[in-house]
Design an enzyme around this catalytic site. Structure first.
Site, short mmCIF file in Angstrom:
data_model
loop_
_atom_site.label_atom_id
_atom_site.label_comp_id
_atom_site.label_asym_id
_atom_site.label_seq_id
_atom_site.Cartn_x
_atom_site.Cartn_y
_atom_site.Cartn_z
N LYS A 1 44.88 10.77 9.85
CA LYS A 1 45.61 9.54 10.13
C LYS A 1 45.93 8.66 8.94
CE LYS A 1 45.37 11.54 14.27
NZ LYS A 1 44.71 11.23 15.62
C1 LIG Z 1 43.99 11.80 16.59
C2 LIG Z 1 44.73 11.70 17.81
C3 LIG Z 1 43.56 11.07 18.88
C4 LIG Z 1 42.21 11.30 19.27
O1 LIG Z 1 41.73 10.48 18.04
P1 LIG Z 1 40.27 10.58 17.62
O2 LIG Z 1 40.01 9.28 16.69
O3 LIG Z 1 39.89 11.83 16.78
O4 LIG Z 1 39.53 10.45 18.99
C5 LIG Z 1 44.16 10.66 20.40
N1 LIG Z 1 45.78 10.93 20.47
C6 LIG Z 1 46.51 11.18 19.47
C7 LIG Z 1 48.17 11.11 19.62
C8 LIG Z 1 45.95 11.54 18.10
O5 LIG Z 1 46.96 11.84 17.36
#
Ligand SMILES: *Cc1c(COP(=O)(O)O)cnc(C)c1O
Length: 382
Positions: free
Chosen positions: A188
Site C-alpha cells: 500500500k
Molecule cells: C489491502 C486491502 C485490505 C486489507 O488490508 P490488510 O491491512 O491487509 O488487512 C482491505 N481492503 C482493500 C481494498 C485492500 O486493498
C-alpha cells in the site's frame, strides 16, 4: 521479477524501529498514540484508532456501528475480500453494488437503483462500504446523500487511498462517512508491515473502537458499572479482540508518513508516463475523475479484447513483469457463492475482471524498468 507493488524502506525507518527496540515499551507505549495523532493530522480527522490490519479496522468499525446478525452490509464486488468479510465476522449478511466501468468504483446509479428495490422489499443495508479502488475516491457526495436519505452508515475502505483527495479534501477526513479505514500492508502507499487505522470525527465511535481493539476492556471509571475496586482495576464491558498495533509498527508508520506526499507525487509521475506511453494501444488506461486526486495505489489497464487477456497477462509474467489482477469479483468466490451469490449479479465487475491487468507501480520503480513494462506490453498487444 518486477513486482506490481513494493515497500520503500529508508534509513530513517530502520532507525525509528531500532529506537523502539531499545526503549521500555514494545507495545502499548507512546508510539501508537503518536502515530494515530500524526495520521489524523495528515488527513484532517479528529481521531485515529491504530490496529494490526485494515481487516481488523473494518471489523471494529462494523462492531462500533452495531452491525450484527440479521443486519445487512453492502459493498463493491471489485475489492479485496476483507471489505465484505467484516460483515460476516459480525454475523451480518453481505450484498454487492455493481461498479462504474469508467472508474472501477461502486456506482452511485447502481446504488440508487438497488436502494429502491431494497426499500420496496423492506431490507435496507445498515452499512455501506465504498472502496476507493486504485486510490481514486468514490463519488462520495452522491453516495453519502443516498445513504443519509436511507439512514445507512458509511465505512470507507480507503486501503488504497491514503494521500488521495476528493473535492479538495483529504481522503480520511470522513466528510462523507462515519469511519474511514486505511491499510499499511507493504504494497500500500505507506507501510507498517501489517497494520491499519480507523479514522473518525466522532469521539464516541473512536472510544468504542479503541476499546474493541483491546478485549472490550476499559480503565475509565466513568464507564464502569460500579466504583473502581482500586488502582489495578479494569472492567470488560463488551466482547472485544486483541487487534492492537505494536510500537515497533507504529514507529515505522510514523517515519513512513513523512514521505506520504512524496510517494503519491512519484506514483502520479509514473502513472503519467504510463498514460502517455500506452495511448494508442488496444486498452483503456485508468480514468481520473476531475474531482479526485488519486493516491495511485494501482495502475490498472483494461484490454479492449477479453479474448487476449490471459495470453497478455501470461506474456508479461513470462517476461519477468509481476503483473496482478485486482480484483476477482468477491461475489464469485466459493465462500460467497455458497451464500447464494453468483455470476450475473454484477455484470460490470464481471466484465472488468475479464479485461483488467495491474501494471507495476511503486515509488522506487525506475523509469528504465517501467520502459521494459511498456515495451513488453506494446509487443504483446501488437
Ligand atoms: C489491502 C486491502 C485490505 C486489507 O488490508 P490488510 O491491512 O491487509 O488487512 C482491505 N481492503 C482493500 C481494498 C485492500 O486493498
Amino acid at each position: 521479477m518486477l513486482p506490481y507493488g513494493r515497500q520503500d524502506i529508508q534509513d530513517a525507518d530502520i532507525a525509528a524501529v531500532i529506537e523502539v527496540l531499545k526503549s521500555d515499551f514494545l507495545t502499548t507505549g507512546p508510539e501508537v498514540p503518536k502515530f494515530e495523532a500524526a495520521v489524523a493530522a495528515a488527513v484532517g480527522a479528529a481521531h485515529g484508532v491504530a490496529v494490526n490490519s485494515a481487516t481488523s479496522a473494518l471489523h471494529i468499525a462494523c462492531l462500533a456501528l452495531d452491525l450484527g446478525p440479521g443486519d445487512l452490509l453492502w459493498t463493491s464486488p471489485n475489492t479485496f475480500v476483507a471489505s465484505a468479510n467484516c460483515a460476516r465476522y459480525c454475523g451480518a449478511d453481505v450484498d454487492f453494488v455493481d461498479i462504474d466501468p469508467a472508474t472501477y468504483n461502486l456506482c452511485p446509479q447502481r446504488f440508487a437503483e438497488k436502494l429502491s428495490v431494497a426499500k420496496a422489499a423492506g431490507r435496507l443495508p445498515k452499512i455501506l462500504v465504498p472502496v476507493h479502488m486504485t486510490g481514486q475516491s468514490c463519488a462520495m457526495a452522491e453516495i453519502a446523500a443516498l445513504a443519509r436519505a436511507h439512514d445507512i452508515r458509511i465505512v470507507e475502505d480507503a486501503s488504497h487511498a491514503i494521500g488521495g483527495r476528493y473535492r479538495d479534501r483529504p481522503v480520511g477526513d470522513c466528510a462523507f462517512s462515519d469511519i474511514c479505514v486505511f491499510s499499511f500492508h507493504p504494497v500500500k502507499i505507506i507501510t507498517t508491515a501489517e497494520g491499519g487505522m480507523a479514522m473518525t470525527q466522532d469521539a464516541g465511535l473512536a472510544a468504542r473502537m479503541a476499546r474493541l481493539r483491546t478485549h472490550g476492556i476499559t480503565r475509565d471509571a466513568a464507564l464502569m458499572t460500579h466504583a473502581s475496586d482500586g488502582p489495578w482495576y479494569y472492567q470488560q464491558l463488551e466482547l472485544g479482540l486483541n487487534y492492537r498495533m505494536t510500537d515497533l509498527h507504529a514507529a515505522l508508520g510514523r517515519a513512513q508518513l513523512q514521505r506520504l506526499h512524496a510517494y503519491v507525487a512519484r506514483r502520479h509521475a509514473l502513472a503519467a508516463r504510463y498514460d502517455q506511453a500506452l495511448a494508442g494501444l488496444a486498452l483503456t488506461p485508468p480514468a481520473q475523475a476531475p474531482e479526485v486526486y488519486s493516491a495511485y495505489h494501482l495502475y490498472v489497464v483494461c484490454l479492449d479484447d477479453p479474448a487476449r487477456h490471459r495470453a497478455v497477462f501470461e506474456g508479461l509474467r513470462t517476461a519477468g513483469i509481476g503483473v496482478n489482477l485486482h480484483y476477482i469479483p468477491v461475489h464469485l468466490q466459493p465462500y460467497y457463492r455458497a451464500l447464494g451469490h453468483g455470476p450475473g449479479q454484477c455484470p460490470a465487475a464481471e466484465d472488468y475482471y475479464r479485461r483488467a491487468i495491474s501494471l507495476p507501480l511503486y515509488p522506487s520503480l525506475a523509469e528504465a524498468e517501467q520502459d521494459r513494462v511498456i515495451e513488453t506490453l506494446t509487443q504483446l498487444l501488437a
